[in-house]
Design an enzyme around this catalytic site. Structure first.
Site, PDB file in Angstrom:
ATOM      1  N   ASP A  84      36.709  37.464  36.940  1.00  0.00           N
ATOM      2  CA  ASP A  84      36.070  37.656  38.128  1.00  0.00           C
ATOM      3  C   ASP A  84      35.138  39.410  38.583  1.00  0.00           C
ATOM      4  O   ASP A  84      35.979  40.560  38.007  1.00  0.00           O
ATOM      5  CB  ASP A  84      36.693  36.830  39.465  1.00  0.00           C
ATOM      6  CG  ASP A  84      37.225  35.923  39.155  1.00  0.00           C
ATOM      7  OD1 ASP A  84      36.165  35.317  38.681  1.00  0.00           O
ATOM      8  OD2 ASP A  84      38.721  35.014  39.522  1.00  0.00           O
ATOM      9  N   ASP A 127      33.455  40.985  41.443  1.00  0.00           N
ATOM     10  CA  ASP A 127      33.766  41.696  42.380  1.00  0.00           C
ATOM     11  C   ASP A 127      32.925  42.950  43.472  1.00  0.00           C
ATOM     12  O   ASP A 127      32.727  44.297  42.619  1.00  0.00           O
ATOM     13  CB  ASP A 127      34.705  41.771  44.049  1.00  0.00           C
ATOM     14  CG  ASP A 127      35.412  40.885  43.581  1.00  0.00           C
ATOM     15  OD1 ASP A 127      34.506  39.500  43.386  1.00  0.00           O
ATOM     16  OD2 ASP A 127      36.894  40.097  44.536  1.00  0.00           O
ATOM     17  N   ASP A 145      44.480  47.162  49.335  1.00  0.00           N
ATOM     18  CA  ASP A 145      45.781  46.610  49.069  1.00  0.00           C
ATOM     19  C   ASP A 145      46.487  47.833  48.114  1.00  0.00           C
ATOM     20  O   ASP A 145      47.396  48.721  49.188  1.00  0.00           O
ATOM     21  CB  ASP A 145      46.143  45.384  48.561  1.00  0.00           C
ATOM     22  CG  ASP A 145      45.603  44.424  47.934  1.00  0.00           C
ATOM     23  OD1 ASP A 145      44.944  45.810  47.340  1.00  0.00           O
ATOM     24  OD2 ASP A 145      46.094  43.506  47.017  1.00  0.00           O
TER      25      ASP A 145
END
Length: 449
Positions: free
Chosen positions: A78, A80, A157
């Protein structure tokens, strides 16, 4: 370059007034000559998204796990994009886009079948001016506070995920020494791990998944609080847990991830199988065979059915409940359906499996008793069932694990491959008592005759 400069100079003054400019901060800019990202691994949709936003006068970068994977010479699953444009501004730039989410407002930009998730740079959720809400435990319930790129990097994170790649300049921006950590094979939390896990307990599951998938060793300070804070996962919405566990089991490293979950005490309450089944010899073998099968399919690029995967993971809970309901005097088939209902209801309280998956799971489970019926017309009708193939693969796992005799699985393999005459000779003698036909009584005479 001149065209882009003119667009930046002459763009409307209100075009991005709600998104603050990136302040000068400590950031390492890594050139293409150093990072050597292979542009062939980039998604055209991600490039078009960043180009579209930059042409509109905004900053835009491929961000997070995609950059990490590109640095590891892997093709990201994916892509982003992070930008200083607000969701409304992104929505105006792209005709095929939509704003989603309440906890985190994002924009999905569509290019054919590919969806690029675009987020606005986040600011601190402690900022009183923004739309944020925090639970007493410290978990972030809502976070729509926009900020600078530097603030956004602090909010991510792990250091390996706080990386920004600009396809136009081909530079990687590294705010937290993520590139050296990746090179050293370390997964390190940004900031105080206890605080960050309290903000979002799912980060503990993510640490385990990324460590197993990428072969990164979890930094000591990042790893130490995990077992102590594992209970925080009970407060996470079941749907979020399901999404994260699905990523974990479809990572291509499900066995390592399952072992790591147990090692860090994260498995309790998520899936009953990880509480009980892995302590039972047959159950453990069945689950490990299922996870091995899943890993092999993922790594070879073959499709994987989440329904089949979770049907295997919960099967031994169904078996235990099935036996319990039979011992209470229920007939086998009704007892099986009662067991399926009970297991699905209990599971939904802890980790909600999407209905489209749970319906197929029930069909796979419900067909299992029919494989033991090898007489008459029943085997033929089972072969024609739409879920036969998934149920058959499930049967083979049961046989391979030792739950059922191998002969049963081999019989169905041979029966499916046989021609009409061979199938007829393979059928077993009918053992079930024949249904008695109800005898009709004499016809009553019509009134008056």
């Amino acid at each position: 370059m001149i065209k882009k400069l003119l667009q930046r100079v002459f763009k409307p003054a209100t075009s991005n007034k709600s998104a603050p400019a990136t302040p000068a901060g400590k950031v390492e800019r890594i050139s293409a000559r150093v990072h050597r990202i292979d542009r062939k691994l980039l998604s055209n949709a991600a490039i078009k998204t960043t180009e579209g936003l930059q042409k509109a006068g905004f900053e835009a970068f491929v961000v997070g796990g995609a950059v990490r994977d590109l640095l590891l010479k892997q093709r990201p699953k994916d892509f982003d994009v992070a930008t200083n444009a607000t969701p409304e501004q992104v929505n105006k730039v792209f005709r095929r886009s939509r704003i989603i989410g309440r906890r985190f407002r994002l924009v999905h930009v569509m290019f054919g079948d590919e969806v690029i998730e675009v987020s606005t740079f986040r600011g601190s959720h402690l900022n009183e001016q923004g739309d944020a809400k925090v639970a007493d435990t410290g978990r972030i319930l809502r976070d729509n506070v926009f900020g600078s790129q530097e603030e956004d990097a602090v909010r991510r994170d792990f250091t390996a995920n706080a990386l920004y790649y600009d396809p136009a300049s081909e530079e990687v921006l590294d705010f937290h020494q993520g590139v050296p950590d990746i090179q050293a094979g370390i997964l390190r939390m940004i900031g105080d791990p206890v605080t960050r896990y309290r903000e979002d307990p799912v980060r503990m599951l993510r640490a385990v998944r990324l460590s197993a998938k990428l072969g990164l060793k979890i930094d000591k300070a990042t790893e130490q609080p995990i077992s102590e804070l594992a209970d925080l996962l009970h407060d996470v919405p079941p749907s979020r847990l399901f999404d994260e566990m699905l990523k974990l089991f479809l990572s291509g490293h499900a066995i390592e991830s399952a072992n790591a979950l147990r090692q860090h005490g994260l498995h309790h309450g998520l899936l009953p199988l990880l509480d009980v089944v892995l302590e039972q010899p047959i159950g453990e073998r069945f689950v490990k065979l299922a996870l091995k099968n899943t890993d092999e399919r993922v790594l070879s690029g073959k499709p994987v059915s989440p329904s089949f995967l979770f049907a295997t993971l919960l099967w031994h809970e169904v078996l235990l409940a099935w036996k319990k309901f039979e011992q209470q005097g229920n007939k086998p088939i009704p007892a099986l359906h009662m067991a399926m209902d009970e297991v699905c209801d209990i599971q939904a309280e802890k980790m909600a499996i999407h209905k489209r998956f749970s319906a197929t799971m029930r069909e796979i489970w419900g067909l299992q008793p029919r494989f033991e019926q090898r007489a008459g017309k029943r085997p033929y009708s089972l072969l024609e069932n739409p879920r036969y193939r998934a149920a058959y693969d499930f049967l083979l796992l049961r046989c391979e694990s030792g739950e059922l005799p191998a002969e049963l699985g081999q019989w169905w393999t041979d029966f499916a491959n046989a021609d009409g005459e061979q199938r007829q000779t393979m059928l077993l003698p009918e053992t079930a008592p024949k249904k008695r036909r109800r005898r009709r009584g004499p016809k009553k005479s019509a009134a008056g005759e």
